[in-house]
Design an enzyme around this catalytic site. Structure first.
Site, short mmCIF file in Angstrom:
data_model
loop_
_atom_site.label_atom_id
_atom_site.label_comp_id
_atom_site.label_asym_id
_atom_site.label_seq_id
_atom_site.Cartn_x
_atom_site.Cartn_y
_atom_site.Cartn_z
N CYS A 1 0.83 -1.41 -0.16
CA CYS A 1 0.08 0.00 -0.01
C CYS A 1 0.74 1.33 0.07
CB CYS A 1 -0.96 0.01 1.25
SG CYS A 1 -0.26 -0.34 2.70
N HIS B 1 -1.37 1.17 7.61
CA HIS B 1 -1.94 1.14 6.36
C HIS B 1 -1.49 2.45 5.64
CE1 HIS B 1 -4.33 0.18 2.90
NE2 HIS B 1 -5.10 1.00 2.90
#
Length: 1192
Positions: free
Chosen positions: A263, A506
């Site tokens: 990510c 994330h």
């Protein structure tokens, strides 16, 4: 409407699909309000489920009541509205508020399911859905809000975001009420939402309601009020569950797929992609001559092109493979700043030598000046450097402008810290600092959200609130001499966000693709519109604020709950260059070869897709022809697994409709061969019991379909029909073929005479090759010797020499080759259709199997005398049976792969070890006695163990060891590593191999070496061999070398130069290092202390230990300077080390040292050690994670 409660979801069918949260009139409870995807249930006995679906992931957020309910009346709609419809965390604009009350009479006589009257809110119809006796929960009543559209009149894309409350209240005593509150995105699929366990029935009827004197339901009558607040769905995804969400359709953009933990890569790539000038620059890199998946510039071009043209999320695996990343790298999150820098460096390298080589520096690089300027005299020392990003401190600063001011903060050098301004001005007061000379058009700002905590000895995330503006003026941070001909105003273009802590998290990005317009959130494969509040306020970090402005508490702990998400990288674009940086990127900007390649790939994908879709309609046909048979050099008639594109001996492949007739197939094959279909017939191939595949009989009836013929084929094991194609030149008066046997009469009868079909193969002893010659027909009654004239004619041989004979064999199966006797009939030799005859011209002096001789067969031992050359066909068939194609590779650690490139050899598995060495030695041009072989690990393709030489060892035994099973299952059967030795294997047996670690640059650089030393040698010999092996300067040139042993990262003993090599411990690690100059003259071993490294506890030792010279009376501050030089550790790596004396015998806690301590005095005992307390930085390297790298 059937439904089940959340408690029974696992036991029955699941028609319900939604959950909502509860508001329980508890002022002390403040549920999480940051995300509509999280679930808050304040009381375990209260569950809310929507009546017409399964339980979802997305759950509505409920806010607690904040009013005094004792004075509140349910009939006071305005007051109740303020009470039940609290401000939402998302702060959407309110479009409409409506209140509707439904009076329900005769509660006990109601049906199982009731609908209230239609009312309107926000321009849409609504109604209350009531299950008075519970929706599959008989002890509760269930109440929901649902839209009031007719079933066939719901717009397909309809959605409405609603905050609502359902209030159950006593009609005559409105102070008695109970309410539940939720919010939901109503759609065609999710048409209702509410509460399956709204309220227990016993509380409604059988008890007095709380502080009142009567129950909630009075005289079987009660009011239900629905408070409906329709709010604006500004982004189109408010409270969206993202089922079947189409990013391209909703936003015009697509995301990137997450491979595991990529990510961080995705957020950076999206940021660079929407820096349009960068995308154009990448397209300009010349890659048409290197369209390789190892070329990172080409794979980045492909990625950007797909982001432009794809309708679905794009994968990044091509790009990461071009970086040289393996699977383990995909699951390791890396530093985005480092990745950005390395990617820029790599792309800049790719542009070198082109007209665009200055594009990236002009776009992303600015200039900064580091200076020391004297205050009282005209003297300044300065250095101007390029920068590609700016790292700004978050800790101690409230906002971006404070960080810039902190960055250019001036440090005053005065007093004892005065600056030496050369011989002219000597020591002077001075100002030290940095100042920007220019900023780039695209400014990347790295916010230092992660910092090292010296107390915890770990990296910690800083979650403090830190604000950044949508626009700012950078001119206050520029040098007074900087160019100010145009404003230095910057506009925010991108915010890269990290959500989580220092251990896990994330990454996603907010980007503004155009100068004006929407912000978008790029979260891996999902792209959504975003509000400015989401971009700015929600990424400032700090404590979470509730809609009422209060801070959200952290459960039972003191202090507020901190936001897990905050910006870590900002992208600003200079306002005066916005049009240049965000210039349109058109199809013409993409390289023509790139567009062409994708068109070709698309066409190929479509063809494969169509082929897959139609695959059930087609059947494959593998056809052996005269041409393929002539090229075949192995056993049987062909290798059915071979592919025609790569092997001319492979059967031809045809893809035909299953419904096509056999006549259609004949026509297709004949056209391919350039033959008249009437002169072609097909023979079915069958699997014989001896595992061979031979023609059985011709296909006489061409009317059945190909599938029918395939199904009738005996014992077929393939997914294809296998045939042999026969052609003839003999025709009748009408031009029809005349076949030797299996002739068809006009009445349909098939005539089979005594002719049999035989195939011929020739073994050419000179060329050591076997190849097909063709076929013939002969009567069963004829003798074998009558084949000889026919063979002679086919081969164009007039006659044999006086000392030659034509030897014939039958190839029964690969390991059974039988001699044919000349006087036997074909019938007596048991020959039949499809059998193979192999022949060879054989000299009498070499023949032991003369035609018709009764000599016994040559023994296998005699046949194996010369495995390099077969004297007759039988020996060659034996070679084919034992043939192995082996890949030979240079040992990666013990041999130079560049000097000895890998190669393949076709060898006999019965070959001995010595013969194998001779063949490989001949190929390499080295002595066979100087070769050592290693088996290959099948999983890692790394060397396994050395192969032991023995007289009975064969190549087959080496590749597949005897007793091959679970212990050896991980060994490759087709490859070996080799090592070219400096001596023969026999001499090697007189040596001892010692693996040692050679240290250089203190203890920071290690080199593993395997050194061969005579078994009767001493450490002195080991040192001499080491110098030769490592190619390092001799002791006379660079200083003496010492050898010592370590065990469990502790110093064990130093080996005397006369110590016998044979006694070196195999269970310790041997270390070699140059003796430091200050140690060279010291003879007293008591003047040295053992030094080792550990982390936290002395038992957690790591790294290389060593001996260090003590100096009497030396302050530890000075000792540290010598230690820094001795270890080779520098800068922050050395500054983070804590030093302690560790007493080996007492197991006491480490005694940490200060700068004023004297190590000579503190470490008074001979068994005391000096410990260096710091984390093991090499651990991640050992576990496979190293520095970030980009290879392609």
């Amino acid at each position: 409407m059937d439904s089940v409660d959340m408690d029974t979801m696992g036991d029955t069918a699941r028609p319900l699909h939604a959950l909502a949260n509860l508001s329980l009139q508890d002022d002390n409870q403040t549920p999480e309000a940051a995300s509509p995807n999280s679930m808050m249930v304040d009381a375990p006995e209260e569950h809310v489920v929507e009546p017409n679906g399964t339980e979802p992931d997305d759950v509505a957020i409920i806010h607690p009541d904040s009013m005094d309910v004792d004075t509140l009346l349910a009939s006071d709609y305005e007051a109740m509205k303020e009470h039940v419809l609290q401000p939402l965390a998302e702060e959407p604009r309110i479009l409409d508020d409506q209140v509707h009350t439904w009076t329900v009479e005769g509660w006990r006589a109601l049906k199982q399911k009731e609908h209230g009257p239609i009312f309107h809110a926000g321009g849409y119809p609504w109604r209350i859905l009531l299950f008075p006796f519970g929706n599959n929960v008989p002890d509760h009543c269930s109440i929901y809000l649902e839209h009031g559209f007719e079933a066939n009149n719901i717009p397909d894309d309809w959605s409405c975001c609603v905050q609502f409350a359902l209030v159950l209240w006593n009609k005559n005593h409105p102070s008695i009420f109970f309410q539940q509150t939720a919010h939901h995105r109503f759609t065609k699929e999710e048409s209702d939402w509410g509460f399956t366990r709204f309220l227990e029935s016993r509380k409604m009827f059988n008890t007095v309601w709380e502080n009142a004197d009567r129950p909630l339901v009075d005289n079987d009558c009660i009011n239900i009020s629905a408070y409906v607040r329709v709010v604006e769905d500004e982004t189109g995804v408010l409270w969206h569950n993202f089922n079947n969400y189409d990013s391209k359709k909703e936003t015009g953009y697509v995301g990137l797929k997450n491979q595991g933990a990529t990510c961080y890569l995705n957020s950076l790539l999206q940021s660079l992609y929407f820096t349009n000038a960068f995308r154009k620059a990448i397209y300009r890199i010349p890659t048409q001559q290197d369209e390789s998946m190892n070329n990172s510039a080409y794979t980045l071009q492909r990625l950007f092109y797909q982001l432009q043209t794809s309708n679905t999320a794009v994968g990044t695996s091509e790009l990461t493979k071009s970086f040289g990343w393996e699977t383990r790298h995909i699951f390791e999150q890396q530093d985005v700043q480092e990745l950005s820098r390395k990617l820029m460096e790599r792309m800049e390298e790719k542009m070198k030598g082109t007209e665009f080589e200055k594009v990236l520096p002009q776009m992303f690089s600015g200039k900064i000046k580091t200076y020391i300027s004297c205050i009282n005299v005209p003297y300044e020392s300065s250095r101007v450097e390029d920068f590609w990003d700016v790292q700004l401190n978050v800790s101690g600063n409230e906002n971006l402008l404070d960080s810039f001011q902190d960055y250019i903060q001036v440090e005053k050098l005065d007093g004892e810290n005065q600056y030496f301004a050369g011989d002219q001005y000597k020591l002077q007061d001075a100002n030290k600092g940095v100042i920007f000379m220019s900023f780039p058009d695209v400014l990347h700002l790295q916010l230092k959200r992660f910092e090292y905590d010296i107390q915890r000895d770990v990296m910690m995330k800083i979650n403090d609130r830190y604000e950044f503006p949508e626009e700012f003026d950078a001119s206050p941070y520029l040098d007074k001499e900087a160019d100010r001909s145009e404003p230095w105003d910057y506009q925010l273009h991108g915010v890269l966000v990290h959500s989580g802590d220092q251990n896990a998290g994330h990454y996603y990005a907010f980007l503004k693709p155009n100068k004006e317009g929407w912000w978008y959130k790029y979260d891996d494969d999902k792209v959504t519109k975003a509000t400015k509040r989401e971009v700015l306020e929600e990424n400032f970090g700090g404590p979470i604020k509730l809609p009422n402005g209060q801070l959200r508490p952290l459960g039972n702990k003191k202090g507020p709950l901190m936001r897990p998400n905050s910006a870590y990288m900002l992208v600003y674009i200079r306002k005066s260059r916005l049009d240049k940086i965000l210039c349109p990127v058109t199809a013409d900007d993409t390289p023509e070869h790139l567009r062409r390649r994708f068109e070709e790939e698309y066409a190929a994908r479509e063809a494969r897709r169509k082929e897959r879709e139609e695959q059930h309609l087609y059947l494959g046909v593998k056809a052996i022809t005269e041409e393929t048979f002539r090229h075949h050099g192995g056993t049987d008639l062909t290798d059915f697994d071979a592919t025609p594109d790569q092997n001319p001996a492979a059967p031809r492949f045809y893809r035909v409709l299953r419904s096509a007739t056999m006549q259609d197939l004949v026509n297709k094959i004949a056209a391919d061969l350039g033959q008249d279909p009437r002169l072609v017939r097909l023979w079915n191939m069958v699997n014989r019991q001896n595992k061979t595949t031979r023609p059985d009989q011709p296909v006489m009836d061409l009317r059945p379909s190909v599938e029918e013929t395939y199904n009738k084929a005996a014992a077929h094991r393939e997914q294809a029909l296998r045939v042999w194609v026969e052609t003839t030149e003999e025709v009748d008066a009408e031009g029809n073929a005349v076949w030797p046997t299996y002739s068809g009469l006009p009445n349909g009868v098939v005539v089979k005479n005594d002719l049999i079909l035989l195939f011929l193969k020739w073994f050419d002893a000179e060329a050591q090759a076997l190849r097909g010659i063709g076929h013939l027909y002969m009567s069963k009654e004829k003798k074998v010797e009558e084949l000889i004239p026919i063979i002679m004619k086919k081969m164009g041989w007039e006659k044999l020499a006086s000392d030659e004979k034509l030897q014939l064999w039958e190839e029964i199966k690969p390991n059974m080759i039988e001699t044919l006797k000349g006087k036997q009939s074909l019938k007596a030799a048991e020959l039949q259709d499809g059998d193979i005859i192999c022949f060879q011209r054989l000299h009498e002096r070499k023949s032991r199997l003369g035609l018709g001789d009764k000599n016994e067969r040559q023994s296998s031992e005699e046949a194996a005398k010369s495995l390099d050359r077969a004297e007759d066909a039988r020996e060659y068939y034996d070679f084919l049976l034992n043939k192995r194609t082996v890949m030979f590779l240079a040992h990666p650690q013990k041999c130079d792969p560049k000097a000895y490139p890998h190669f393949e050899m076709v060898l006999n598995a019965r070959m001995s070890y010595d013969r194998l060495s001779e063949k490989v030695g001949e190929k390499l041009g080295v002595e066979p006695t100087h070769l050592r072989f290693y088996t290959v690990n099948a999983s890692s393709n790394n060397p396994r163990t050395a192969v032991k030489r023995s007289q009975n060892q064969t190549l087959g035994n080496i590749l597949v060891p005897a007793g091959y099973g679970q212990l050896s299952v991980n060994q490759r059967h087709d490859a070996l590593f080799f090592e070219v030795l400096d001596m023969s294997l026999a001499e090697l047996d007189t040596k001892k191999s010692i693996r040692l670690t050679l240290l250089s640059e203190g203890i920071t650089k290690e080199e593993q070496l395997d050194v061969l030393v005579p078994k009767n040698g001493q450490v002195e010999d080991l040192i001499n061999c080491l110098i030769k092996k490592a190619k390092i300067p001799s002791e006379e040139e660079a200083g003496r070398i010492r050898i010592y042993e370590i065990s469990n990262h502790r110093f064990f003993r130093e080996l005397d130069r006369s110590y016998p090599v044979i006694s070196v411990n195999d269970y310790t690690t041997v270390i070699a290092e140059r003796i430091p100059s200050e140690d060279a003259e010291v003879q007293d071993p008591n003047q040295f202390i053992s030094v080792f490294q550990f982390h936290g506890e002395p038992s957690r030792a790591h790294g290389i230990p060593f001996r260090f010279l003590l100096k009497e009376g030396e302050r530890f501050a000075d000792t540290k300077k010598r230690l820094e030089k001795r270890t080779g550790l520098k800068g922050k790596s050395f500054e983070k080390i804590k030093f302690a004396v560790v007493r080996r015998a007492s197991f006491s806690r480490p005694q940490y040292l200060t700068d004023d301590d004297i190590l000579w005095d503190v470490a008074a005992n001979s068994d005391d050690c000096l410990g260096l307390d710091h984390p093991d930085r090499t651990r991640s390297l050992r576990n496979g994670a190293g520095d970030l790298f980009l290879r392609g």
